[in-house]
Scaffold this motif. Structure first.
Motif, PDB file in Angstrom:
ATOM      1  N   ARG B 150       9.845  29.316 -11.993  1.00 11.86           N
ATOM      2  CA  ARG B 150      10.326  30.870 -12.371  1.00 11.86           C
ATOM      3  C   ARG B 150      11.832  30.908 -11.947  1.00 11.86           C
ATOM      4  O   ARG B 150      12.720  31.577 -12.237  1.00 11.86           O
ATOM      5  CB  ARG B 150       9.543  31.672 -11.179  1.00 11.86           C
ATOM      6  N   ARG B 229      18.404  41.233 -13.811  1.00 16.73           N
ATOM      7  CA  ARG B 229      18.089  41.334 -12.697  1.00 16.73           C
ATOM      8  C   ARG B 229      16.835  41.378 -12.027  1.00 16.73           C
ATOM      9  O   ARG B 229      15.809  41.443 -13.229  1.00 16.73           O
ATOM     10  CB  ARG B 229      18.928  42.607 -12.014  1.00 16.73           C
ATOM     11  N   ALA B 230      16.108  39.669 -11.440  1.00 19.38           N
ATOM     12  CA  ALA B 230      14.280  39.876 -11.256  1.00 19.38           C
ATOM     13  C   ALA B 230      14.038  41.102 -10.522  1.00 19.38           C
ATOM     14  O   ALA B 230      14.550  41.230 -10.083  1.00 19.38           O
ATOM     15  CB  ALA B 230      14.354  38.286 -11.248  1.00 19.38           C
ATOM     16  N   PRO B 231      12.756  41.959 -10.952  1.00 19.53           N
ATOM     17  CA  PRO B 231      12.465  42.866 -10.391  1.00 19.53           C
ATOM     18  C   PRO B 231      12.099  41.835  -8.654  1.00 19.53           C
ATOM     19  O   PRO B 231      12.290  40.830  -8.255  1.00 19.53           O
ATOM     20  CB  PRO B 231      11.591  42.134 -10.671  1.00 19.53           C
TER      21      PRO B 231
END
Lengths: 363, 231
Positions: B150, B229-231
């Motif tokens: 990730r 944008r990453a959650p």
């Protein structure tokens, strides 16, 4: 009750011994600081305690039980570690704080209020949705601490958590963390090379030098009564001089050091060899030769200034009075008293200021 | 100069008219290079992670081989895959030479080292201290791997882009193992080579524009995912 303990632990890197701890215990709710110079094995000790590194020999026990190889993860999940750098994941602040809870499979419904509560404790709730990578150093370290404490660990392990911060952020975070740890009664091991942090937070302080614990004491005892030169130097004693006890009367020990007679409020025997340790902030300087005036300072030694080293608003003045004695004074005093090399001064300190290390093995 | 303008005008006409032949070639390019890229990710990501995190004898040599493989000339790959799949070769019985399967295999050999090498670099740029911190928060091996992937998602997407870009634009290997058979193994690059060699610059330009458009769209999509944008 002991939360975590080490027994006969040794760690070797490429054959060289880097850590040797016969016994170390952390009691419930206690804050233990481990201080020592760089490279003394402090971080290694913390990794061993946190089950992040297996020792070459010896046992790590959690609540009295040894941790078998297959159950290390389970035991590690009862602890939480925070390092010098915040090491945040590339996501939001609240996702970072939730990370350890996710690892433990805590459901979202339980996770969210807990994360919110700990964001509150560290005063960073308004940062919840911010990407972690956009935070300042101080904010990031608050997130890192919240991320560990949200786990409600049985043991919190802190590896120099303040050393990357600027002094104002460091001081406020130190105060906040101290308050939180006391209130929540979190059993904590704090590794640091900053003795002031140990003094501010710890119930007990261990001094680690070259992989060995050389003194383990309350902060008061440690800073007032270091057991050796190395410890003394590390805890901020700058005047260390050897002498011989001339006489002992009414609780006062008279010691001959380099031809000077020093009165010390400590136990010793006449004729015994001792080492006198004195902190620079306990010494006051007056210009010229000041006779015994009206003062409670029982020791007045006349000498000449050999060196003045300025550091910020203060200066260290080294006075030769038969042995080198270090005094900490303000720079203003240096100017007003004319403390230049060669100047004659009287150094005064109370009989309670020095600490004696008895060299004949009777201490 | 007139040659270029004429070519461009006719190319636009071909594209606007929705030429079935051109459409078929484009679709085949996407299928073959898409399949090769997916397979290279399936193979390259675990391999890259293993090389980045593992400590085993021969690791240094393996990393050197992967790095060399990142710059494999497609013709060399084409030659070796051809020899392996040649009717009299060790895998000739499979009868894969001059089929899309052969092309996927050749493109896989080109893309897999790229994906492996970039994954290795992406994981290695995450400091050891971060891994220690995740374990210090109670991550299991699997959870640690998940967090690392990730963290490395942006450079990994770059790996996917680089892999796809490398194979959809190569011509040497596709020509050698596919044979440029109309309706079967003809893809954008091989069709462009053929059209240009016959002097059909309108078709060549139309195919080139399509190739550029595909690369642009794929990269734009991946960039959009990267920047989101990453959650």
């Amino acid at each position: 009750m002991t939360v975590v303990s080490l027994t006969d632990v040794t760690v070797r890197y490429a054959g060289a011994l880097v850590l040797e701890i016969p016994a170390l215990e952390l009691e419930d709710g206690q804050i233990l600081a481990v201080i020592g110079p760089n490279g003394s094995g402090k971080s290694t000790l913390l990794r061993v305690l946190g089950l992040l590194e297996a020792p070459a020999a010896g046992a790590v026990r959690v609540r009295g039980a040894a941790v078998p190889a297959g159950r290390r993860l389970e035991a590690r999940r009862r602890m939480a570690t925070v390092f010098q750098e915040a090491l945040l994941a590339d996501t939001t602040v609240q996702e970072n704080v939730a990370l350890g809870l996710r690892f433990r499979g805590v459901p979202a419904a339980v996770r969210r209020p807990r994360v919110a509560r700990w964001l509150d404790h560290f005063g960073i709730r308004e940062l919840a949705d911010r990407p972690a990578r956009t935070l300042s150093g101080g904010e990031a370290q608050r997130v890192a601490l919240a991320r560990a404490l949200v786990l409600e660990p049985e043991v919190l392990l802190l590896d120099e958590p303040f050393s990357a911060l600027d002094p104002p952020s460091r001081d406020t975070l130190l105060a906040d963390l101290g308050r939180i740890l006391r209130r929540e009664r979190v059993s904590t091991v704090l590794v640091t090379h900053e003795r002031t942090e140990a003094r501010a937070l710890a119930d007990r302080v261990a001094v680690l030098i070259r992989g060995r614990i050389v003194q383990l004491d309350t902060p008061e005892r440690l800073f007032q009564a270091p057991v050796s030169n190395e410890v003394a130097r590390f805890v901020g004693v700058e005047t260390i001089a050897d002498g011989r006890v001339l006489s002992v009367s009414a609780g006062l020990t008279l010691v001959d050091v380099g031809g000077q007679k020093i009165q010390v409020a400590a136990e010793a025997a006449a004729g015994e060899r001792v080492r006198v340790c004195l902190r620079p902030e306990d010494v006051t300087l007056s210009p010229g030769d000041v006779g015994a005036g009206v003062s409670s300072a029982r020791n007045r030694l006349v000498g000449s200034v050999t060196r003045v080293v300025a550091a910020g608003p203060e200066a260290r003045v080294v006075v030769d009075c038969g042995f080198p004695l270090v005094a900490l004074v303000t720079r203003r005093s240096v100017e007003e008293l004319g403390l230049v090399e060669g100047a004659r001064v009287t150094a005064a300190f109370k009989a309670t200021a020095p600490h004696l290390i008895r060299l004949d093995g009777t201490a | 100069m007139a040659l270029v303008w004429d070519g461009l005008r006719q190319a636009l006409g071909l594209l606007a008219g929705g030429d079935a032949d051109v459409f078929g070639i484009t679709l085949r390019s996407l299928e073959i290079s898409g399949a090769a890229t997916c397979l290279s990710l399936l193979l390259g990501i675990p391999l890259g992670v293993a090389l980045a995190l593992g400590r085993f004898p021969g690791r240094g040599l393996a990393i050197s081989l992967v790095n060399t493989g990142m710059g494999l000339p497609p013709v060399v790959v084409g030659l070796f895959v051809s020899i392996l799949l040649w009717r009299s070769g060790p895998f000739g019985f499979l009868e894969w030479i001059y089929t899309p399967i052969a092309m996927v295999l050749a493109q896989l050999a080109i893309a897999a080292p790229i994906v492996t090498g970039l994954t290795l670099a992406a994981i290695q740029q995450i400091p050891d201290r971060f891994r220690l911190q995740m374990r210090g928060l109670g991550a299991s091996r699997g959870q640690l791997l998940w967090v690392l992937l990730r963290e490395a998602r942006l450079p990994m997407l770059a790996a996917a882009m680089a892999g796809f870009g490398g194979v959809i634009s190569e011509v040497g290997a596709s020509l050698m193992v596919g044979g440029n058979i109309r309706g079967q193994t003809r893809v954008l690059t091989t069709a462009t080579v053929l059209a240009a060699s016959k002097g059909n610059f309108d078709v060549a330009i139309a195919l080139s524009v399509l190739l550029l458009a595909i690369m642009f769209l794929v990269n734009a999509a991946l960039t959009w995912i990267q920047q989101r944008r990453a959650p």
